[in-house]
Scaffold this active site. Structure first.
Site, PDB file in Angstrom:
ATOM      1  N   TYR A  76       0.841  -1.209   0.000  1.00  0.00           N
ATOM      2  CA  TYR A  76       0.000   0.000   0.000  1.00  0.00           C
ATOM      3  C   TYR A  76       0.870   1.250   0.000  1.00  0.00           C
ATOM      4  CZ  TYR A  76      -3.817   3.170   0.858  1.00  0.00           C
ATOM      5  OH  TYR A  76      -4.727   4.183   0.721  1.00  0.00           O
ATOM      6  N   PHE A 128      -7.430  20.966 -24.830  1.00  0.00           N
ATOM      7  CA  PHE A 128      -7.768  19.553 -24.929  1.00  0.00           C
ATOM      8  C   PHE A 128      -9.022  19.348 -24.086  1.00  0.00           C
ATOM      9  CE2 PHE A 128      -7.847  15.102 -23.859  1.00  0.00           C
ATOM     10  CZ  PHE A 128      -7.924  14.603 -25.145  1.00  0.00           C
ATOM     11  N   THR A 129      -9.860  18.418 -24.509  1.00  0.00           N
ATOM     12  CA  THR A 129     -11.190  18.254 -23.911  1.00  0.00           C
ATOM     13  C   THR A 129     -11.165  18.137 -22.381  1.00  0.00           C
ATOM     14  OG1 THR A 129     -11.008  15.895 -24.368  1.00  0.00           O
ATOM     15  CG2 THR A 129     -12.202  17.214 -25.987  1.00  0.00           C
ATOM     16  N   ASP A 219       1.795  19.782 -20.768  1.00  0.00           N
ATOM     17  CA  ASP A 219       1.077  18.529 -20.994  1.00  0.00           C
ATOM     18  C   ASP A 219       2.027  17.660 -21.805  1.00  0.00           C
ATOM     19  OD1 ASP A 219      -0.385  16.396 -21.919  1.00  0.00           O
ATOM     20  OD2 ASP A 219      -2.246  17.532 -22.126  1.00  0.00           O
ATOM     21  N   LYS A 262      -0.041   7.215 -23.565  1.00  0.00           N
ATOM     22  CA  LYS A 262       0.394   7.525 -24.939  1.00  0.00           C
ATOM     23  C   LYS A 262       1.889   7.245 -25.097  1.00  0.00           C
ATOM     24  CE  LYS A 262      -3.610  10.004 -24.715  1.00  0.00           C
ATOM     25  NZ  LYS A 262      -4.450  10.070 -23.515  1.00  0.00           N
ATOM     26  N   ARG A 386     -13.227  14.776 -34.129  1.00  0.00           N
ATOM     27  CA  ARG A 386     -12.587  15.841 -33.354  1.00  0.00           C
ATOM     28  C   ARG A 386     -13.011  17.158 -34.013  1.00  0.00           C
ATOM     29  NH1 ARG A 386     -10.192  13.912 -28.415  1.00  0.00           N
ATOM     30  NH2 ARG A 386     -12.422  13.979 -28.250  1.00  0.00           N
ATOM     31  N   PHE A 453     -19.006  14.075 -26.492  1.00  0.00           N
ATOM     32  CA  PHE A 453     -18.609  13.183 -27.589  1.00  0.00           C
ATOM     33  C   PHE A 453     -18.491  11.731 -27.155  1.00  0.00           C
ATOM     34  CE2 PHE A 453     -14.287  12.902 -25.991  1.00  0.00           C
ATOM     35  CZ  PHE A 453     -14.162  14.091 -25.287  1.00  0.00           C
TER      36      PHE A 453
HETATM   37  N1  F0G Z   1      -3.845  15.540 -22.607  1.00  0.00           N
HETATM   38  C1  F0G Z   1      -3.799  15.146 -23.879  1.00  0.00           C
HETATM   39  C2  F0G Z   1      -3.010  15.933 -24.873  1.00  0.00           C
HETATM   40  C3  F0G Z   1      -4.482  13.994 -24.277  1.00  0.00           C
HETATM   41  O1  F0G Z   1      -4.434  13.616 -25.532  1.00  0.00           O
HETATM   42  C4  F0G Z   1      -5.231  13.279 -23.299  1.00  0.00           C
HETATM   43  C5  F0G Z   1      -6.004  12.106 -23.678  1.00  0.00           C
HETATM   44  C6  F0G Z   1      -5.255  13.742 -21.990  1.00  0.00           C
HETATM   45  C7  F0G Z   1      -4.542  14.879 -21.675  1.00  0.00           C
HETATM   46  C8  F0G Z   1      -6.057  13.051 -20.915  1.00  0.00           C
HETATM   47  O2  F0G Z   1      -5.437  11.906 -20.531  1.00  0.00           O
HETATM   48  O3  F0G Z   1      -7.049  10.103 -21.208  1.00  0.00           O
HETATM   49  O4  F0G Z   1      -5.123   9.640 -19.682  1.00  0.00           O
HETATM   50  O5  F0G Z   1      -7.051  10.946 -18.893  1.00  0.00           O
HETATM   51  N2  F0G Z   1      -6.279  11.804 -24.848  1.00  0.00           N
HETATM   52  C9  F0G Z   1      -6.957  10.632 -25.319  1.00  0.00           C
HETATM   53  C10 F0G Z   1      -7.104  10.735 -26.804  1.00  0.00           C
HETATM   54  C11 F0G Z   1      -8.225  10.325 -24.634  1.00  0.00           C
HETATM   55  O6  F0G Z   1      -7.751   9.840 -27.375  1.00  0.00           O
HETATM   56  O7  F0G Z   1      -6.591  11.664 -27.419  1.00  0.00           O
HETATM   57  P1  F0G Z   1      -6.225  10.583 -20.055  1.00  0.00           P
END
Ligand code: F0G
Length: 462
Positions: A76, A128-129, A219, A262, A386, A453
């Protein structure tokens, strides 16, 4: 390259284990797409032939990473694997302190909560979303300060991820430095088409940040891909290693959020890393509320081990050249057939320009969403919208944002598919292009309140 001198590269790995794919008919896929409400996120993975939905958590781990899983120390507190991860973050990314999280948005959540106050503004090189949503939920407002070229799918600018300092200065003069908690900088900007930021621009940002005493948070999700583009495009970097360039990028910033799903090629994981001790203490305190103890965050010990190994593999030149090379290969095949895509081809995906692909569909009838559905029915290839659906609605007016970029992303997982898969993908899209006049727009039948989305459902118009 001059003819006669061309030497192909091939993947720098061989395949030890395979995962069979299901072959389906057009009628079957048509039914699947209707059941999924024309949203590729709602398809069942086993109905997909070539899955280019995302490069997130979909990469193939190496034998070393799989071996690392067996070395998981599932204590833990104080897991050995946490210290390996901490070492890797310090060695490759330069940051002093690391707080593990279950994935990138876990880190974004904590960062936003500890740095943003109500009424703040967060400038960034395109949204980013999930990042923007966490900034908004913490009371901030995202402000786009990327260069205009990033919003133009046909601009061949080599570094479309660059910051426009006029936009950044305008914001600072308008709201004052006290209302800007940090600048949020993504490497290989996802929503711009996987486009890199240059080292020159980052250095200038570093000076600006020192002058105004505003930190820069990075990021780092696709930092190795960005480093590759710096190596091949920017003067003075040809002879530097990817590891050196990654380290230099990170050194120009004060901390990072990382979706480790990624670049570092793990199926789950992420972290927040910072240099500032006080900020670290705040983050370490908050992570125990939302993710888990500060030496595992949202990850199992074995996940942290695979991540530490993946970080090291992600900066190897042969790996990254083949990775970006495969994306460029697919992009070139489409360009050869005059299919409208975002240029230059990005690091992790080929982005189809749905506005030019389907000029007869108004943006409020979601051309990119419709195109992604059509590509699946035609070829079994799963891609992602997108554009207008992803960008969402302006909370003040309630209107769709109608972004300049209305794209379909064909995202290539790392080390998963072969060149033949890229050929089949290109052929399917070329077939859709030939029938493009017959494709119709979509309307919502269900629209979720957040990140619509992911779960929205649509039906065809007409
Ligand atoms: N920042 C970037 C540039 C990303 O592309 C993503 C995720 C995140 C943050 C968030 O990270 O998914 O680990 O919580 N991108 C994925 C995509 C979902 O399909 O582009 P996460």
């Amino acid at each position: 390259m001059e003819s006669g001198k061309k030497r192909s590269w091939a993947e720098p790995f061989k395949i030890k284990m395979v995962e069979p794919l299901k072959m389906t008919t057009r009628e079957y896929r048509q039914k699947c797409m209707e059941d999924a409400g024309y949203n590729t996120f709602l398809l069942k993975s086993e109905d997909v032939y070539i899955d280019l939905l995302t490069d997130s958590g979909t990469s193939a781990m190496s034998d070393r990473q799989w071996a690392g899983l067996m070395l998981g120390d599932e204590a833990y507190a104080g897991s050995r694997n946490f210290y390996h991860l901490e070492d890797a973050v310090r060695e490759f990314y330069s940051y002093k302190h690391v707080v593990p999280t279950h994935q990138g948005r876990g880190a974004e959540h904590i960062l936003s909560r500890i740095m943003i106050k109500d009424g703040d503004y967060v400038p960034g090189n395109m949204y980013f979303t999930t990042t923007r949503l966490h900034q908004e939920l913490a009371g901030g407002k995202f402000v786009d300060v990327i260069i205009d070229e990033a919003h133009d799918p046909n601009s061949r600018h080599p570094f479309k991820g660059d910051v426009d300092f006029e936009k950044l200065e305008d914001l600072r003069k308008k709201v004052g430095r006290e209302k800007i908690p940090y600048v949020c900088i993504a490497t290989c900007v996802n929503m711009a088409g996987g486009q890199p930021i240059s080292m020159a621009n980052l250095k200038k940002l570093r000076e600006w940040s020192k002058e105004h005493d505003i930190p820069v948070i990075h990021d780092a999700t696709r930092v190795a891909e960005n480093a590759y583009f710096i190596k091949v495009r920017e003067e003075g970097y040809k002879d530097k290693s990817i590891a050196e360039i990654v380290y230099e990028i990170c050194s120009l910033t004060d901390g990072c959020t990382m979706s480790a799903k990624k670049d570092p090629m793990v199926n789950i994981g992420g972290f927040l890393a910072v240099n500032d001790e006080e900020l670290f203490n705040k983050a370490r305190n908050m992570v125990v509320i939302y993710e888990g103890l500060h030496t595992y965050g949202g990850m199992a010990g074995r996940d942290m081990e695979a991540l530490a190994i993946g970080i090291e593999e992600s900066v190897q030149f042969d790996h990254i050249r083949a990775r970006v090379g495969q994306v460029e290969y697919l992009g070139q095949k489409l360009l050869d057939e005059k299919i409208p895509i975002v240029v230059p081809v990005g690091g992790h995906a080929v982005f189809l320009n749905a506005r030019e692909f389907l000029p007869h569909i108004d943006q409020d009838q979601f051309p990119a969403q419709s195109l992604a559905a059509e590509i699946f029915v035609e070829s079994g290839v799963r891609s992602m919208e997108r554009g207008n659906v992803s960008k969402g609605r302006n909370p003040e007016t309630g209107e769709n944002y109608r972004p300049a970029l209305e794209l379909v992303r064909l995202t290539i997982p790392r080390r998963v598919y072969t060149q033949a898969h890229m050929d089949v993908t290109a052929e399917g899209i070329i077939d859709v292009y030939q029938k493009r006049d017959k494709i119709k727009g979509l309307k919502f039948v269900y629209e979720p309140a957040y990140l619509r989305f992911f779960q929205a459902r649509f039906e065809k118009i007409g």
